[in-house]
Design an enzyme around this catalytic site. Structure first.
Site, PDB file in Angstrom:
ATOM      1  N   ASP A   1      -0.114  -2.939   2.300  1.00  0.00           N
ATOM      2  CA  ASP A   1      -1.406  -3.463   1.865  1.00  0.00           C
ATOM      3  C   ASP A   1      -1.253  -4.112   0.497  1.00  0.00           C
ATOM      4  OD1 ASP A   1      -2.791  -1.003  -0.107  1.00  0.00           O
ATOM      5  OD2 ASP A   1      -1.050  -0.539   1.133  1.00  0.00           O
TER       6      ASP A   1
ATOM      7  N   GLU B   1       6.396   7.582   9.028  1.00  0.00           N
ATOM      8  CA  GLU B   1       7.603   6.944   8.505  1.00  0.00           C
ATOM      9  C   GLU B   1       8.846   7.652   9.023  1.00  0.00           C
ATOM     10  OE1 GLU B   1       5.570   5.718   4.212  1.00  0.00           O
ATOM     11  OE2 GLU B   1       6.532   7.674   4.477  1.00  0.00           O
TER      12      GLU B   1
END
Length: 220
Positions: free
Chosen positions: A187, A12
């Site tokens: 997800d 990230e």
């Protein structure tokens, strides 16, 4: 305006660092989990003195209208793994640290700016959506439907589940620093059984997933 952005993981961090060149925007990695998140936020406040802090990164999503690569903007935040009981104080609710707010609202100005963004203009030819709602945080990587059902049983209105945002929100609340969280859905635990969606997200579709954070920062 000095803006601090906190992420949990190297992947990230690398994506977001590529998006910002201004010295007024600092992107830092705190590490995974609530303690790391709180320590990272306090360090950023002490050393960088930001005018606001943004939590960015990925999260598990919840809701029939939520899809992978959608972005959840926090309207409020709480913990899904905190319970202080009723022996001393029967007004403290599940998810609340006794003596602190039950939920931490996002800063009203930051939230209004976030909700003004048009997702259709953020990344051409992309079909993702920007949603606003509750983000819940806990020290648990949710990789089973059973665990997600347990969390949603307590917080049916939750749009995303992560491991850092509420801890950063609590630290910002204590220090009176405006805060908001942007979480990219990697997800959907209720539609997955072995975290394959999460791994596939990083392998195939994570590119450009943090452009919403960049567009938001540029709007401030």
């Amino acid at each position: 305006m000095k803006i601090g952005i906190i992420v949990a993981m190297d992947k990230e961090l690398h994506q977001l660092q590529q998006l910002f060149s201004s010295s007024d925007v600092l992107v830092q990695k705190c590490g995974i989990g609530k303690v790391n998140a709180a320590l990272g936020a306090q360090r950023m406040i002490n050393e960088f003195h930001p005018d606001c802090i943004i939590s960015s990164g990925c999260a598990g999503g919840n809701g029939d209208d939520i899809n992978i690569q959608d972005v959840i903007v926090s309207t409020e935040l709480t913990y899904h793994d905190v319970y202080c009981g009723t022996a001393i104080d029967d007004t403290t609710i599940y998810g609340q640290v006794q003596g602190l707010p039950a939920r931490y609202p996002a800063d009203s100005y930051l939230l209004s700016k976030a909700q003004q963004m048009d997702s259709s203009l953020l990344i051409p030819h992309s079909s993702f959506q920007v949603h606003s709602g509750l983000i819940v945080t806990g020290d648990w990587f949710v990789d089973t439907r059973e665990k997600m059902r347990e969390i949603i049983g307590h917080f049916p209105d939750a749009k995303a589940v992560d491991m850092e945002s509420c801890a950063i929100a609590q630290t910002c609340y204590i220090n009176k620093v405006p805060f908001i969280s942007f979480r990219v859905i990697s997800d959907i635990p209720l539609r997955d059984t072995d975290a394959s969606q999460y791994h596939n997200f990083w392998d195939t579709i994570a590119d450009h997933s943090f452009q919403v954070t960049r567009t938001f920062v540029e709007s401030l």
